[in-house]
Design a protein around this motif. Structure first.
Motif, PDB file in Angstrom:
ATOM      1  N   PRO A  89       0.872  -1.300   0.022  1.00  0.00           N
ATOM      2  CA  PRO A  89       0.045   0.146  -0.125  1.00  0.00           C
ATOM      3  C   PRO A  89       0.831   1.143   0.012  1.00  0.00           C
ATOM      4  O   PRO A  89       0.325   2.286  -0.097  1.00  0.00           O
ATOM      5  CB  PRO A  89      -0.808  -0.099   1.329  1.00  0.00           C
ATOM      6  CG  PRO A  89      -0.622  -1.407   1.933  1.00  0.00           C
ATOM      7  CD  PRO A  89       0.722  -1.979   1.151  1.00  0.00           C
ATOM      8  N   GLU A  92       0.289   3.172  -3.340  1.00  0.00           N
ATOM      9  CA  GLU A  92      -0.739   2.906  -4.252  1.00  0.00           C
ATOM     10  C   GLU A  92      -1.455   4.516  -4.673  1.00  0.00           C
ATOM     11  O   GLU A  92      -2.068   4.416  -5.953  1.00  0.00           O
ATOM     12  CB  GLU A  92      -1.859   2.401  -3.379  1.00  0.00           C
ATOM     13  CG  GLU A  92      -1.600   0.814  -3.398  1.00  0.00           C
ATOM     14  CD  GLU A  92      -2.777   0.109  -2.650  1.00  0.00           C
ATOM     15  OE1 GLU A  92      -3.611   0.724  -1.917  1.00  0.00           O
ATOM     16  OE2 GLU A  92      -2.489  -1.282  -2.555  1.00  0.00           O
ATOM     17  N   LYS A  93      -1.276   5.344  -3.797  1.00  0.00           N
ATOM     18  CA  LYS A  93      -1.977   6.462  -4.289  1.00  0.00           C
ATOM     19  C   LYS A  93      -1.594   7.298  -5.536  1.00  0.00           C
ATOM     20  O   LYS A  93      -2.265   7.810  -6.214  1.00  0.00           O
ATOM     21  CB  LYS A  93      -1.728   7.710  -3.098  1.00  0.00           C
ATOM     22  CG  LYS A  93      -2.461   8.905  -3.260  1.00  0.00           C
ATOM     23  CD  LYS A  93      -2.589   9.807  -1.901  1.00  0.00           C
ATOM     24  CE  LYS A  93      -3.509  11.083  -2.048  1.00  0.00           C
ATOM     25  NZ  LYS A  93      -3.251  11.677  -3.208  1.00  0.00           N
ATOM     26  N   ASP A  96      -3.584   5.727  -8.120  1.00  0.00           N
ATOM     27  CA  ASP A  96      -4.831   5.883  -8.050  1.00  0.00           C
ATOM     28  C   ASP A  96      -5.283   7.107  -8.596  1.00  0.00           C
ATOM     29  O   ASP A  96      -6.044   7.442  -8.951  1.00  0.00           O
ATOM     30  CB  ASP A  96      -5.309   5.582  -6.490  1.00  0.00           C
ATOM     31  CG  ASP A  96      -5.053   3.992  -5.888  1.00  0.00           C
ATOM     32  OD1 ASP A  96      -5.327   3.276  -7.021  1.00  0.00           O
ATOM     33  OD2 ASP A  96      -5.387   3.951  -4.803  1.00  0.00           O
ATOM     34  N   ARG A 114       0.515  -3.353  -9.954  1.00  0.00           N
ATOM     35  CA  ARG A 114       1.472  -2.916  -9.081  1.00  0.00           C
ATOM     36  C   ARG A 114       2.292  -4.010  -8.415  1.00  0.00           C
ATOM     37  O   ARG A 114       2.407  -4.935  -7.772  1.00  0.00           O
ATOM     38  CB  ARG A 114       0.741  -2.572  -7.783  1.00  0.00           C
ATOM     39  CG  ARG A 114      -0.557  -1.549  -7.890  1.00  0.00           C
ATOM     40  CD  ARG A 114      -1.438  -1.410  -6.608  1.00  0.00           C
ATOM     41  NE  ARG A 114      -2.618  -0.821  -6.857  1.00  0.00           N
ATOM     42  CZ  ARG A 114      -2.982   0.388  -6.849  1.00  0.00           C
ATOM     43  NH1 ARG A 114      -2.166   1.239  -6.627  1.00  0.00           N
ATOM     44  NH2 ARG A 114      -4.134   0.669  -7.062  1.00  0.00           N
TER      45      ARG A 114
END
Ligand code: FMN
Length: 141
Positions: A89, A92-93, A96, A114
């Motif tokens: 994580p 991830e932004k 996104d 990813r």
């Protein structure tokens, strides 16, 4: 490839294309014509690379003066990222946020792949799950 970033000249708002003529010009045209596009970037300092961001900003020419996309609707997009950090994580932004940009441009997101712990070039060969995901996303395009 050798290219520059968007200069904010707004030429594209009346001319419908980017005024800058460089190695990105053909790529932008290819994206305009494509039914599906795979976008990829490594994670550099928590974000997509600077080279990628220069390309992303040049996609400003896909938006008209009313901030509507000029692209034909329904193009499919896949995002592929790779990072050194093994924590999934962590960044991830970055992908996104770019997926949001693509949706704004009218793309339909087909998948985000990813890679983590991707420091060596052949690291993905041991990630059967990601290779399977890539195959599955690819055949859905
Ligand atoms: C300038 C630079 C900055 C980087 N910053 C990060 C980072 O913030 N987080 C991370 O997990 N990996 C970072 N990395 C490692 C790369 O994301 C990683 O090696 C990635 O797998 C490279 O993808 P590639 O093989 O497609 O070039 C960085 C690498 C470079 C060269």
């Amino acid at each position: 490839m050798c290219y520059s970033g968007c200069q904010g000249c707004n030429y594209c708002k009346s001319a419908e294309e980017c005024k800058i003529d460089d190695d990105l010009s053909g790529l932008l045209e290819d994206i305009r014509e494509a039914d599906a596009v795979v976008f990829g970037s490594p994670i550099y300092f928590n974000l997509f690379s600077g080279q990628f961001k220069l390309m992303e900003d040049r996609m400003y020419s896909f938006i008209d003066s009313g901030f509507r996309s000029r692209l034909a609707p329904g193009k499919k997009a896949v995002i592929v990222t790779s990072q050194g950090n093994p924590e999934g994580p962590a960044f991830e932004k970055a992908a996104d946020d770019f997926a949001e940009v693509l949706r704004f441009l009218g793309f339909e997101m087909a998948g985000i792949i990813r890679m983590v712990d991707g420091g060596s070039p052949d690291a993905v060969l041991s990630r059967r799950d990601l290779l399977d995901q890539a195959r599955s996303v690819g055949s859905s395009l």
